[in-house]
Design a protein around this motif. Structure first.
Motif, mmCIF file in Angstrom:
data_model
loop_
_atom_site.group_PDB
_atom_site.id
_atom_site.type_symbol
_atom_site.label_atom_id
_atom_site.label_comp_id
_atom_site.label_asym_id
_atom_site.label_seq_id
_atom_site.Cartn_x
_atom_site.Cartn_y
_atom_site.Cartn_z
ATOM 1 N N LEU A 92 0.836 -1.210 0.000
ATOM 2 C CA LEU A 92 0.000 0.000 0.000
ATOM 3 C C LEU A 92 0.864 1.250 0.000
ATOM 4 N N TRP A 93 1.900 1.239 0.825
ATOM 5 C CA TRP A 93 2.815 2.387 0.888
ATOM 6 C C TRP A 93 3.443 2.654 -0.477
ATOM 7 N N ARG A 94 3.873 1.600 -1.140
ATOM 8 C CA ARG A 94 4.535 1.753 -2.436
ATOM 9 C C ARG A 94 3.543 2.189 -3.514
ATOM 10 N N PHE A 100 7.324 7.734 4.166
ATOM 11 C CA PHE A 100 7.813 6.560 4.892
ATOM 12 C C PHE A 100 7.286 6.483 6.320
ATOM 13 N N TRP A 101 7.083 7.627 6.969
ATOM 14 C CA TRP A 101 6.573 7.614 8.333
ATOM 15 C C TRP A 101 5.216 6.928 8.401
ATOM 16 N N LYS A 102 4.435 7.026 7.322
ATOM 17 C CA LYS A 102 3.113 6.401 7.315
ATOM 18 C C LYS A 102 3.240 4.881 7.285
ATOM 19 N N PHE A 103 4.212 4.378 6.538
ATOM 20 C CA PHE A 103 4.489 2.933 6.536
ATOM 21 C C PHE A 103 4.828 2.472 7.954
ATOM 22 N N ALA A 107 2.682 0.011 10.415
ATOM 23 C CA ALA A 107 3.377 -1.204 10.869
ATOM 24 C C ALA A 107 3.214 -1.401 12.373
ATOM 25 N N MET A 108 3.033 -0.333 13.112
ATOM 26 C CA MET A 108 2.836 -0.436 14.566
ATOM 27 C C MET A 108 1.554 -1.189 14.916
ATOM 28 N N GLY A 109 0.638 -1.312 13.961
ATOM 29 C CA GLY A 109 -0.617 -2.024 14.205
ATOM 30 C C GLY A 109 -0.431 -3.477 14.581
#
Length: 149
Positions: A92-94, A100-103, A107-109
């Motif tokens: 989704l990020w790509r 990058f901070w959103k990735f 990921a913390m989920g």
């Protein structure tokens, strides 16, 4: 050329989003099981045992298990589901060309209990709004191009 998702990527984004939604719920569920496992193992000194001498489901001291070690199962399954969750997050990020901070944030989920359930609702809303704007832009583009010709 604007930085952002391409309209040709919409089918891939939708597929990735569908897998992401399932993986976030599964990862979150197994993460909650993992929290229970950590409490029983490190707080009570016991593992969760399935079909052991103590019955169908029991807390058995670490190292004395005779049945199936459900604690290790929860640990392993969550690990593999988190890999799937991270892969969907990365795709989704790509595809959406997010920062990058959103990735890292998404990921913390798979690490912070209950956060994946929040992201399972928030991320699709954001992605669907982005797809809707891309589709609206794509529908408007031929009309404006035809008017200028």
């Amino acid at each position: 050329m604007a930085i952002g998702p391409s309209p040709k990527d919409i089918p891939a984004i939708r597929r990735t989003l569908a897998v992401y939604k399932v993986s976030s719920v599964l990862t979150g569920t197994f993460l909650l099981g993992l929290v229970v496992m950590m409490i029983t193992r490190y707080g009570l000194g016991s593992d969760i045992e399935l079909n052991g001498e103590s019955g169908f489901l029991a807390l058995t001291p670490v190292g004395e298990l005779t049945g199936f070690n459900l604690s290790i199962f929860l640990l392993a399954v969550h690990g593999w589901l988190y890999v799937l969750y991270l892969a969907c997050d990365f795709l989704l990020w790509r595809l959406l060309r997010w920062p990058f901070w959103k990735f890292l944030w998404i990921a913390m989920g798979g690490i912070v209990p209950l956060l994946s359930f929040f992201f399972e609702r928030q991320v699709p809303r954001e992605v669907e709004a982005l797809i809707a704007s891309l589709e609206a832009e794509q529908r408007a583009r031929p009309a404006t191009e035809g008017a200028s010709a």
